[in-house]
Design a protein around this motif. Structure first.
Motif, mmCIF file in Angstrom:
data_model
loop_
_atom_site.group_PDB
_atom_site.id
_atom_site.type_symbol
_atom_site.label_atom_id
_atom_site.label_comp_id
_atom_site.label_asym_id
_atom_site.label_seq_id
_atom_site.Cartn_x
_atom_site.Cartn_y
_atom_site.Cartn_z
ATOM 1 N N VAL A 5 -2.687 15.509 3.847
ATOM 2 C CA VAL A 5 -2.168 14.400 3.064
ATOM 3 C C VAL A 5 -3.353 13.702 2.411
ATOM 4 O O VAL A 5 -4.427 13.583 3.012
ATOM 5 N N ALA A 6 -3.187 13.283 1.162
ATOM 6 C CA ALA A 6 -4.251 12.598 0.431
ATOM 7 C C ALA A 6 -3.715 11.296 -0.130
ATOM 8 O O ALA A 6 -2.527 11.178 -0.456
ATOM 9 N N MET A 7 -4.598 10.305 -0.258
ATOM 10 C CA MET A 7 -4.191 8.978 -0.718
ATOM 11 C C MET A 7 -5.301 8.368 -1.559
ATOM 12 O O MET A 7 -6.483 8.532 -1.247
ATOM 13 N N ALA A 8 -4.931 7.694 -2.641
ATOM 14 C CA ALA A 8 -5.918 7.032 -3.498
ATOM 15 C C ALA A 8 -5.257 5.922 -4.273
ATOM 16 O O ALA A 8 -4.034 5.947 -4.519
ATOM 17 N N ALA A 9 -6.037 4.938 -4.673
ATOM 18 C CA ALA A 9 -5.537 3.873 -5.541
ATOM 19 C C ALA A 9 -5.419 4.412 -6.959
ATOM 20 O O ALA A 9 -6.204 5.255 -7.396
ATOM 21 N N VAL A 10 -4.411 3.929 -7.687
ATOM 22 C CA VAL A 10 -4.190 4.323 -9.081
ATOM 23 C C VAL A 10 -4.594 3.150 -9.967
ATOM 24 O O VAL A 10 -4.089 2.040 -9.801
ATOM 25 N N THR A 11 -5.501 3.402 -10.900
ATOM 26 C CA THR A 11 -6.035 2.315 -11.724
ATOM 27 C C THR A 11 -5.516 2.333 -13.155
ATOM 28 O O THR A 11 -5.671 1.349 -13.875
ATOM 29 N N LYS A 12 -4.924 3.457 -13.588
ATOM 30 C CA LYS A 12 -4.428 3.555 -14.953
ATOM 31 C C LYS A 12 -3.035 4.186 -14.953
ATOM 32 O O LYS A 12 -2.739 5.011 -14.083
ATOM 33 N N PRO A 13 -2.193 3.846 -15.907
ATOM 34 C CA PRO A 13 -0.879 4.483 -15.999
ATOM 35 C C PRO A 13 -1.018 5.911 -16.549
ATOM 36 O O PRO A 13 -2.051 6.287 -17.102
ATOM 37 N N GLY A 14 0.019 6.693 -16.389
ATOM 38 C CA GLY A 14 0.027 8.040 -16.954
ATOM 39 C C GLY A 14 -0.315 9.141 -15.986
ATOM 40 O O GLY A 14 -0.430 10.309 -16.380
ATOM 41 N N LEU A 15 -0.477 8.812 -14.688
ATOM 42 C CA LEU A 15 -0.825 9.844 -13.722
ATOM 43 C C LEU A 15 0.311 10.847 -13.542
ATOM 44 O O LEU A 15 0.073 12.053 -13.422
ATOM 45 N N ALA A 16 1.551 10.352 -13.547
ATOM 46 C CA ALA A 16 2.701 11.255 -13.413
ATOM 47 C C ALA A 16 2.767 12.217 -14.587
ATOM 48 O O ALA A 16 3.059 13.414 -14.428
ATOM 49 N N ASN A 72 -1.616 -3.226 -1.697
ATOM 50 C CA ASN A 72 -2.752 -3.775 -2.454
ATOM 51 C C ASN A 72 -2.847 -3.197 -3.863
ATOM 52 O O ASN A 72 -3.942 -3.083 -4.422
ATOM 53 N N GLY A 73 -1.704 -2.833 -4.427
ATOM 54 C CA GLY A 73 -1.715 -2.299 -5.783
ATOM 55 C C GLY A 73 -1.091 -0.919 -5.857
ATOM 56 O O GLY A 73 -0.545 -0.405 -4.873
ATOM 57 N N GLN A 74 -1.172 -0.301 -7.025
ATOM 58 C CA GLN A 74 -0.582 1.015 -7.225
ATOM 59 C C GLN A 74 -1.334 2.061 -6.410
ATOM 60 O O GLN A 74 -2.573 2.060 -6.344
ATOM 61 N N MET A 75 -0.562 2.966 -5.795
ATOM 62 C CA MET A 75 -1.150 3.979 -4.937
ATOM 63 C C MET A 75 -0.573 5.354 -5.278
ATOM 64 O O MET A 75 0.528 5.473 -5.815
ATOM 65 N N MET A 76 -1.326 6.381 -4.953
ATOM 66 C CA MET A 76 -0.858 7.757 -5.027
ATOM 67 C C MET A 76 -0.964 8.372 -3.639
ATOM 68 O O MET A 76 -1.999 8.241 -2.961
ATOM 69 N N VAL A 77 0.103 9.040 -3.220
ATOM 70 C CA VAL A 77 0.100 9.781 -1.964
ATOM 71 C C VAL A 77 0.578 11.189 -2.272
ATOM 72 O O VAL A 77 1.599 11.367 -2.943
ATOM 73 N N ALA A 78 -0.148 12.180 -1.801
ATOM 74 C CA ALA A 78 0.205 13.573 -2.070
ATOM 75 C C ALA A 78 0.152 14.379 -0.785
ATOM 76 O O ALA A 78 -0.754 14.206 0.036
ATOM 77 N N SER A 79 1.131 15.257 -0.610
ATOM 78 C CA SER A 79 1.170 16.125 0.560
ATOM 79 C C SER A 79 2.152 17.260 0.307
ATOM 80 O O SER A 79 3.016 17.161 -0.571
ATOM 81 N N HIS A 80 2.023 18.319 1.079
ATOM 82 C CA HIS A 80 2.989 19.417 1.028
ATOM 83 C C HIS A 80 4.019 19.277 2.147
ATOM 84 O O HIS A 80 4.933 20.086 2.262
ATOM 85 N N ASN A 81 3.856 18.226 2.958
ATOM 86 C CA ASN A 81 4.745 17.981 4.090
ATOM 87 C C ASN A 81 5.496 16.681 3.855
ATOM 88 O O ASN A 81 4.885 15.612 3.720
ATOM 89 N N GLY A 82 6.808 16.762 3.813
ATOM 90 C CA GLY A 82 7.616 15.588 3.528
ATOM 91 C C GLY A 82 7.476 14.487 4.558
ATOM 92 O O GLY A 82 7.433 13.299 4.218
#
Length: 289
Positions: free
Chosen positions: A29-40, A78-88
């Motif tokens: 699982v990975a996690m990071a703050a998102v600082t700009k729109p358009g990541l999706a 604490n703001g916009q975040m991104m979380v990514a994983s292959h496991n629900g």
């Protein structure tokens, strides 16, 4: 490919955290703050080699493991975040932690206690592992050997930059005095062999051992060894006996057309060492075909 990767990084904050959870229901699982729109939109058009599913509601991720990557982008504590994983299941747990204001349970673990001082001082990257859990699953036994009284606990590696120089170090802590193969390494100390290496070296490595002779333990106990093999083992043991605990090797000089290698070893008994070298050369010449 580089502009795409650069565009991805530019949408994130200065810190990216990735974790591996062992077990049949674990994963990455990975996690990071998102600082700009358009990541999706980036994930939709970047041509990532694995299927990517944008998750708007973490509950829709399910609990199973997917062959693709599930990405959630939303509001954290604490703001916009991104979380990514292959496991629900891991995705849902990480999103819940990202959205809660209170510290998560990881801060109460021994692994966090090892990371915290390094993190507070600052580093370019940190790699840490809870070796207790790996040892419990017998993952490290083939590497370190069996030990009932002293087991590896944590591994922490870091890289940092200071005044234009880069330094990387790795520390492994044990529950007691090191035993088995891990006991071959000596305690930290000065490395005088590095004084024999010039500033022109392109590679250098130095190691401290408790006792060089222990590196050869068990060789003479092999069954079925020929007379030549037994003599070779004896010669190596005679070479190791007068040695100290420090060895340094370097590629010191031109790389082409022939690499220039240099080896420096600590010797406690020079007379015995010279005798052992002479005997080794003599025995090697006698067994030439």
């Amino acid at each position: 490919e580089r502009p795409k990767a650069q565009h991805f990084v530019e949408n994130l904050g200065n810190e990216l955290v990735a974790a591996m959870v062992p077990g049949t229901s674990g994963g990455m699982v990975a996690m990071a703050a998102v600082t700009k729109p358009g990541l999706a939109d980036f994930f939709a058009s970047s041509g990532v080699p694995v299927p990517v599913t944008i998750i708007t509601n973490p509950a829709n991720a399910g609990t199973a493991t997917s062959r693709g990557l599930m990405v959630w982008i939303g509001a954290g504590a604490n703001g916009q975040m991104m979380v990514a994983s292959h496991n629900g299941a891991l995705l849902q747990q990480a999103v819940a932690l990202a959205q809660q204001a209170a510290p998560g349970p990881f801060l109460q673990t021994g692994l966090y206690q090892q990371i915290a001082p390094v993190y507070q001082k600052g580093a370019n990257w940190i790699l840490a592992a809870d070796l207790n859990r790996l040892h419990q699953q017998n993952v490290l036994s083939p590497v370190l050997g069996a030990s009932t009284t002293s087991k590896p606990q944590y591994l922490v590696a870091q890289s940092k930059s200071l005044n234009g120089a880069h330094a990387t170090d790795l520390v492994v802590t044990f529950s007691g005095p090191r035993q088995g193969r891990a006991a071959l390494l000596g305690a930290p100390g000065p490395m005088g062999g590095l004084a024999f290496i010039s500033p022109n070296a392109t590679f250098a490595a130095s190691i401290l051992t408790e006792n060089p002779a222990t590196l050869l333990q068990g060789m003479s106990a092999r069954t079925g060894a020929t007379a030549n093999q037994q003599q070779f083992t004896t010669d190596l043991q005679n070479l190791a006996a007068p040695m100290g605990g420090e060895f340094t090797i370097a590629q010191d000089g031109p790389v082409l057309p022939k690499p220039s290698w240099k080896l420096a070893a600590e010797v406690n008994d020079s007379v015995a060492m010279q005798s052992a070298i002479s005997q080794f050369v003599q025995d090697a010449a006698a067994h030439q075909p």
